[in-house]
Design a protein around this motif. Structure first.
Motif, short mmCIF file in Angstrom:
data_model
loop_
_atom_site.label_atom_id
_atom_site.label_comp_id
_atom_site.label_asym_id
_atom_site.label_seq_id
_atom_site.Cartn_x
_atom_site.Cartn_y
_atom_site.Cartn_z
N GLY A 217 0.87 -1.22 0.10
CA GLY A 217 0.15 -0.15 0.00
C GLY A 217 0.71 1.21 0.08
N LEU A 218 1.98 1.23 0.75
CA LEU A 218 2.62 2.56 1.00
C LEU A 218 3.34 2.65 -0.33
N LEU A 219 4.02 1.39 -1.03
CA LEU A 219 4.62 1.38 -2.28
C LEU A 219 3.68 2.15 -3.23
N CYS A 220 2.78 1.83 -3.24
CA CYS A 220 1.80 2.24 -4.51
C CYS A 220 1.40 3.69 -4.07
N LEU A 221 1.33 4.37 -3.19
CA LEU A 221 1.03 5.54 -2.61
C LEU A 221 2.22 6.63 -2.77
N ILE A 222 3.45 6.20 -2.37
CA ILE A 222 4.49 6.82 -2.40
C ILE A 222 5.36 6.64 -3.80
N GLY A 223 5.34 5.48 -4.30
CA GLY A 223 6.30 5.27 -5.60
C GLY A 223 5.76 6.34 -6.58
N PRO A 224 4.53 6.26 -6.91
CA PRO A 224 4.00 7.46 -7.96
C PRO A 224 4.67 8.81 -7.95
N LEU A 225 4.76 9.09 -6.62
CA LEU A 225 5.32 10.67 -6.18
C LEU A 225 6.78 10.71 -6.80
N LEU A 226 7.42 9.36 -6.39
CA LEU A 226 8.83 9.13 -6.99
C LEU A 226 9.06 9.39 -8.27
N PHE A 227 8.06 8.63 -9.25
CA PHE A 227 8.49 8.20 -10.39
C PHE A 227 7.56 9.20 -11.36
N GLY A 228 6.49 9.94 -10.68
CA GLY A 228 5.40 10.61 -11.58
C GLY A 228 6.12 11.57 -12.77
N HIS A 229 7.18 12.08 -12.26
CA HIS A 229 7.54 13.13 -13.24
C HIS A 229 8.43 12.41 -14.30
N ASP A 230 9.08 11.38 -14.05
CA ASP A 230 9.77 10.37 -15.13
C ASP A 230 8.82 10.20 -16.08
N LEU A 231 7.66 9.66 -15.52
CA LEU A 231 6.51 9.07 -16.41
C LEU A 231 5.37 10.20 -17.03
N HIS A 232 5.70 11.45 -16.65
CA HIS A 232 5.00 12.51 -17.29
C HIS A 232 3.61 12.50 -16.64
N TRP A 233 3.40 11.84 -15.19
CA TRP A 233 2.08 12.03 -14.62
C TRP A 233 1.06 11.41 -15.64
#
Length: 468
Positions: A217-233
């Motif tokens: 759950g934490l990985l799904c919540l925090i991971g996108p914040l980490l890689f969102g910019h690289d994936l162009h949100w």
């Protein structure tokens, strides 16, 4: 389940045992800060993206946070000595893996494993002190423990800068992880020889499914914040975060189901109905949200934006860390008379420190390392005023029977907040830095730090309305 009883505890060498377990705590504390100083160098050599750099710090904290309660219970089941030695051995081996990593993704995986082994090692430190020092020496022993905690930050900043600058044997940043290997080996040898075995607690069980679900759950919540910019949100980023919310909700339902079956859930569900504790826990989250992320952003700004070398960048934080220790000593005494008001005052001092930092950077195009060090002492003093008495204030409303569980929830919340802060505020900083001057990125991050600290003060005030 019957109780397993070991031989009577040998306390004749307990001060040597104290030195051994506190050395492990010191190694863990140093590791949290030493990596911050080396981060810009790691990014350059491994060609790591901003998201990977944030993940190097955040994934370690997530692994530790989700497994630390399980680590404590493993110590109850198999004995603090056995789990402590296993944890130190794992921390040493995974530190070696970090040092040998050849890419950003490999370093992230190694840090994940390192955080998991730290979750085995660290809970046994306080458990050992609690069992060995039940007499008049208890205050002295825990005083030593507190001083070591404070000095670990200063040592991490200084050692990180030194090791990267000296480039020992051409190791560069890798030395910040290699340094754990000989220290870990010495701690293992000492613990094996002098650390006593303790009586094991009966009826302690593990909630492995709960730990796994919380981690996901934490990985799904925090991971996108980490890689969102690289994936162009992309929509997938937001979908993953929505899935994280669903998984955390499922985790709470799972914990209720474990309790109904007579099991031992990862968290004490009775704590969720303690209004004062939950308000205090919110304050803890916002305080730590602006903790490690502050040092990450400042380190990157100094080394990349101001071109301050790693050693000088580490030295900038040294007065802050020492001021933090002094403030921690002061706040403990003042909290006895002024209660949570001291914590709120500490939040005000932190805001003043951030304001002074903004003025220094706004008025001077390239502030020197010495000027930054002086300004940051204000922020460090405020942090010390809050952090030292924070756990006592938040746990004060908890019933004695739930004290251990509440302490575990407190520690887990603090590390989750650290990881979330690194991910969220780091994402904002790097997003702005990619297209704007780094000074503007820093100002945006400082504004978020201020908002987080204000939220902490607000929840402390709200908690005070209940506790009086």
């Amino acid at each position: 389940m019957h109780q397993i009883v070991s031989n009577p505890v040998d306390t004749s060498r307990r001060w040597w045992v104290l030195a051994t377990v506190v050395a492990a705590q010191f190694m863990f504390g140093v590791d949290a800060f030493i990596v911050n100083v080396a981060i810009p160098t790691i990014a350059a050599e491994l060609h790591a993206s901003a998201a990977q750099i944030e993940a190097v710090i955040a994934i370690y904290l997530i692994a530790y946070a989700t497994l630390v309660v399980t680590g404590g219970r493993l110590g109850d089941i198999y004995g603090a000595r056995n789990v402590f030695i296993s944890g130190v051995a794992g921390f040493t081996v995974t530190s070696l893996w970090c040092a040998l990593a050849q890419s950003g993704p490999e370093l992230i995986a190694a840090r994940l494993a390192q955080g998991a082994t730290a979750a085995l090692m660290v809970p046994q430190v306080l458990a050992t002190l609690h069992l060995l020092f039940a007499d008049a020496s208890r205050a002295h022993a825990f005083g030593i423990y507190g001083i070591v905690l404070g000095l670990a930050g200063a040592a991490g900043f200084l050692l990180g800068g030194l090791l990267v600058t000296l480039d020992l044997a051409g190791l560069g940043w890798r030395a910040v992880f290699f340094v754990n290997v000989p220290f870990g080996a010495v701690i293992i040898a000492a613990a094996w020889k002098i650390m006593p075995s303790f009586q094991r607690r009966a009826g302690t069980r593990l909630d492995i499914p709960g730990a796994i679900v919380l981690f996901l759950g934490l990985l799904c919540l925090i991971g996108p914040l980490l890689f969102g910019h690289d994936l162009h949100w992309s929509p997938l980023v937001w979908l993953a975060m929505a899935a994280g919310v669903g998984i955390v909700t499922a985790f709470l339902r799972l914990e209720h189901a474990v309790a109904r079956r007579g099991g031992m859930p990862l968290i004490d569900l009775a704590l969720l109905s303690d209004v004062a504790f939950m308000r205090g826990l919110a304050a803890v989250f916002f305080f730590f949200f602006a903790n490690l992320s502050f040092y990450l952003v400042m380190t990157i700004y100094m080394q990349k934006g101001l071109q301050i070398p790693p050693l000088q960048a580490g030295l900038v934080f040294l007065p802050l860390a020492l001021t933090f220790v002094v403030a921690s000593r002061h706040s403990g005494m003042r909290a006895k008379h002024r209660g949570t008001l001291v914590l709120i005052e500490g939040c005000v001092v932190q805001i003043a420190g951030l304001a002074a930092l903004v003025m220094a950077i706004e008025w001077i195009d390239a502030p020197s390392a010495m000027l930054l060090a002086l300004v940051l002492t204000i922020f460090g003093y405020g942090q010390g005023l809050v952090m030292a008495p924070l756990s006592s204030a938040v746990l004060s409303s908890v019933k004695p029977v739930s004290a251990g569980a509440a302490s575990g929830v407190y520690g887990t919340t603090a590390q989750i907040a650290n990881a979330a802060g690194v991910a969220a505020i780091g994402a904002v900083y790097f997003a702005i830095e990619s297209s704007q001057p780094s000074r503007l990125a820093l100002f945006a991050a400082l504004a978020l730090f201020a908002l987080s600290i204000i939220a902490c003060a607000a929840f402390l005030t709200w908690m005070r309305q209940v506790t009086g």
